[in-house]
Design an enzyme around this catalytic site. Structure first.
Site, mmCIF file in Angstrom:
data_model
loop_
_atom_site.group_PDB
_atom_site.id
_atom_site.type_symbol
_atom_site.label_atom_id
_atom_site.label_comp_id
_atom_site.label_asym_id
_atom_site.label_seq_id
_atom_site.Cartn_x
_atom_site.Cartn_y
_atom_site.Cartn_z
ATOM 1 N N CYS A 1 0.856 -1.187 0.000
ATOM 2 C CA CYS A 1 0.000 0.000 0.000
ATOM 3 C C CYS A 1 0.892 1.237 0.000
ATOM 4 C CB CYS A 1 -0.937 0.005 1.208
ATOM 5 S SG CYS A 1 -0.108 0.207 2.808
ATOM 6 N N HIS B 1 -33.806 -19.099 13.617
ATOM 7 C CA HIS B 1 -34.168 -18.989 15.030
ATOM 8 C C HIS B 1 -35.261 -17.951 15.221
ATOM 9 C CE1 HIS B 1 -30.740 -16.303 14.243
ATOM 10 N NE2 HIS B 1 -31.335 -15.445 15.066
#
Length: 655
Positions: A9, A571
């Site tokens: 970078c 759920h």
């Protein structure tokens, strides 16, 4: 298969190593041998050998600066931005596995430029070349700024005109060394922009053009063209050199093209263009910009601080951040430290503020994020904004606005407090080293901005459960009032209050052989849900199958409970549930559950919890499942079972 990867970078600090780590983890997960070379601020680490390259089946380059690819001719090569390596490492490796990557043939005239990228968004060429120059420029600014700051803080003498260093002092020598470092800033910026475009033949003309741009005496200007001129000189030198490289010349001249003809002609063209055409006008623009910024006071300065703070925190080290950072760095070279001061504050607030939030508001974060908060806080102290990236990638719509408001707050306080920074860096580290003017207000700004970020997180972010499994929604966690069951739906079940509110210590406390199905018959998600609800109904757990299904489907609409790795965990928390229970089923061929990783659901756990359950039992069950289901071997064992008894024995290990 054996793969190689390179990460790099512009700053070579955080993104480089985050991408390397994520690529390595993804390779390990997929069973792929990988070696990652990092090209960071301290140089090349874990460098490939000739044998590594010879044995490699392909190379991934995840970089925002130019990486030399000549050693990879004849190999499959995938070039992407460093962010792709951080966010989508597994997808890059899968692309390699599928063979959707071209073989790099090498390009004599374009060696400094990236190969065509396949399957990923191509990087912006302007940004890539610019960041290559910035990455080499930053050390010169940091060295120069720190040396000058140290010399002033130790050897400075108060005078009516501010701190001054006596001419015959040792610290005057240190100051001169710092000033010398600053003189290289623009030439190095221009040189490595040109290098990124045209490789080595562009380096000399770029540096020469940058020097001319920074030295107004060449074109009759008291002020040079500054970093704007340096950028223009770098791009001009790079593309002129690239143009000359494409000339068809006799073979006898080819050997001297890169060392004599291209550098000399490019330097002449760029130098003369700046002296007679470009230098003066650019210098006037830069001088006007510098004077305008220096004159900003009152409402104008506050607006500037707001803009800079927002830019710094918006993409946490990305292109928007770098534009603001370069702006502040250029002002340092012009002797205006009041611009870099607010930037230095804004740089560290996102990671520090998020680290503070994980400590103060723990329920807003997963366990893994709370651990990341410690690292983020530490990175913030050293001025590494990228420490906030893991949080922003998980929840960008809430985290990014929070850190932007915090950074803007700190930036405005720093501007109003007269905070200056003589070093192109941020965070408390620069204050400790003596590079900051008005240290007290610097820390006031950092603390205030960090607190604002933490409070914004508390305001915007939802409470969390473990990230390995589907997150519970606010609707899950709400406890609606118990509805009176309709008479026709009530089953003769006796459930004690103690049982309904009991603490679940292991999964087999709430699962029985009758709630296990080793071979589910339905072929769709909704069919599976109906089949599992029928088992709960037969067990006497529900007062209304329809009500509970509505709770399950409502949760699926918010986000899929397919968590990946062939697992789904539907759920629901409902008044129709009399006691906590889990149904487990296996669908060997799998069913589409819109899972996060695209895998079909083969192992399905349905969790049913009463609405009045005060302990958020479903969250505890989710956490219990998460720890065990991350074990690849355990999941494989579950997929192999053929009887309810075998499944029950394995599920008994989950606690």
């Amino acid at each position: 298969m054996k793969l190689l990867a390179i990460t790099s970078c512009p700053n070579g600090i955080a993104h480089t190593y985050m991408a390397a780590e994520n690529l390595q983890k993804a390779a390990d997960k997929l069973g792929i041998a990988m070696k990652v070379e990092t090209q960071g601020s301290i140089g090349v680490e874990n460098e490939f050998t000739e044998e590594d390259i010879r044995q490699a089946d392909g190379i991934i380059i995840a970089a925002d600066k130019t990486v030399d690819k000549r050693r990879f001719v004849g190999k499959k090569l995938l070039v992407v931005g460093v962010q792709e390596g951080i966010r989508n490492p597994e997808a890059l490796i899968q692309q390699m596995i599928r063979g959707e990557v071209p073989v790099y043939q090498g390009q004599d005239n374009n060696e400094g430029r990236p190969a065509k990228q396949t399957g990923a968004k191509q990087q912006n060429a302007f940004y890539r070349h610019l960041m290559s120059g910035v990455s080499y420029m930053i050390p010169f600014i940091v060295v120069g700024g720190l040396l000058i700051a140290i010399a002033l803080s130790i050897g400075g003498v108060p005078t009516p005109g501010g701190l001054q260093i006596p001419e015959d002092s040792f610290w005057k020598t240190i100051e001169k060394l710092g000033s010398a470092s600053f003189t290289f800033m623009v030439p190095v910026l221009a040189g490595f922009i040109a290098f990124s475009i045209a490789d080595r033949p562009g380096l000399a003309p770029g540096i020469i053009g940058g020097y001319i741009a920074a030295n107004g005496s060449f074109y009759g200007s008291e002020a040079g063209a500054g970093f704007i001129g340096g950028i223009i000189a770098g791009f001009l030198a790079g593309y002129v050199a690239l143009w000359i490289k494409k000339w068809k010349v006799p073979k006898a001249i080819n050997p001297i093209m890169p060392i004599i003809i291209i550098p000399v002609l490019s330097s002449l063209i760029v130098g003369l263009a700046f002296i007679y055409l470009l230098g003066g006008p650019i210098a006037q623009v830069f001088e006007w910009l510098t004077n305008w910024l220096a004159s900003m006071q009152g409402a104008s300065s506050i607006l500037l601080a707001l803009i800079l703070g927002a830019m710094i925190s918006f993409d946490m080290g990305g292109p928007v951040n770098k534009v603001a950072f370069m702006f502040g760095s250029a002002m340092i070279a012009e002797g205006n430290y009041q611009i870099m001061g607010p930037i230095a504050v804004a740089i560290c607030i996102p990671p520090i503020g998020l680290g503070l939030a994980t400590f103060l508001f723990k329920r807003k974060f997963h366990n893994a994020e709370r651990e990341s908060g410690k690292a983020a806080f530490t990175m913030g102290l050293f001025g590494i904004t990228e420490g906030a990236i893991p949080f922003a990638s998980q929840d960008p719509l809430r985290v990014i606005p929070s850190i932007m408001v915090g950074s803007m707050t700190g930036s405005v306080i720093a501007m109003l407090g007269g905070v200056g920074d003589r070093v192109a860096h941020g965070g408390p580290i620069v204050a400790v080293l003596g590079a900051v003017d008005n240290v007290l207000m610097f820390f006031v700004a950092v603390i205030a901005g960090s607190i604002v970020t933490a409070l914004m997180i508390k305001l915007l972010k939802k409470e969390q459960v473990e990230p390995q499994l589907a997150e519970a929604s606010a609707a899950d966690e709400a406890a609606p009032a118990m509805e009176t069951p309709r008479a026709e739906n009530v089953r003769p079940v006796s459930v004690s209050a103690a049982e309904a509110q009991s603490t679940v210590r292991k999964l087999t406390d709430i699962i029985s052989l009758d709630l296990i199905e080793p071979s589910l018959s339905a072929s769709t998600r909704d069919g599976i849900i109906d089949e599992m609800i029928a088992k709960l109904n037969a067990e006497g757990v529900l007062t209304s199958s329809a009500e509970f299904k509505q709770a399950i489907l409502k949760r699926e609409q918010e986000s899929s409970t397919g968590i990946g790795m062939n697992v789904a965990v539907p759920h629901g928390k409902s008044a129709a549930v009399l006691k906590p229970r889990v149904v487990f089923g296996i669908k060997p061929e799998g069913v589409d559950w819109n899972s996060s990783d695209g895998t079909p659901a083969k192992l399905i756990f349905m969790i049913a919890v009463p609405a009045e359950n005060k302990g958020n039992e479903h969250l505890k069950i989710l956490q219990m499942l998460s720890r065990k289901l991350m074990d690849d071997a355990f999941r494989e064992q579950l997929l192999q079972v053929t009887t309810k008894q075998e499944a029950y024995q394995l599920l008994d290990q989950i606690q």
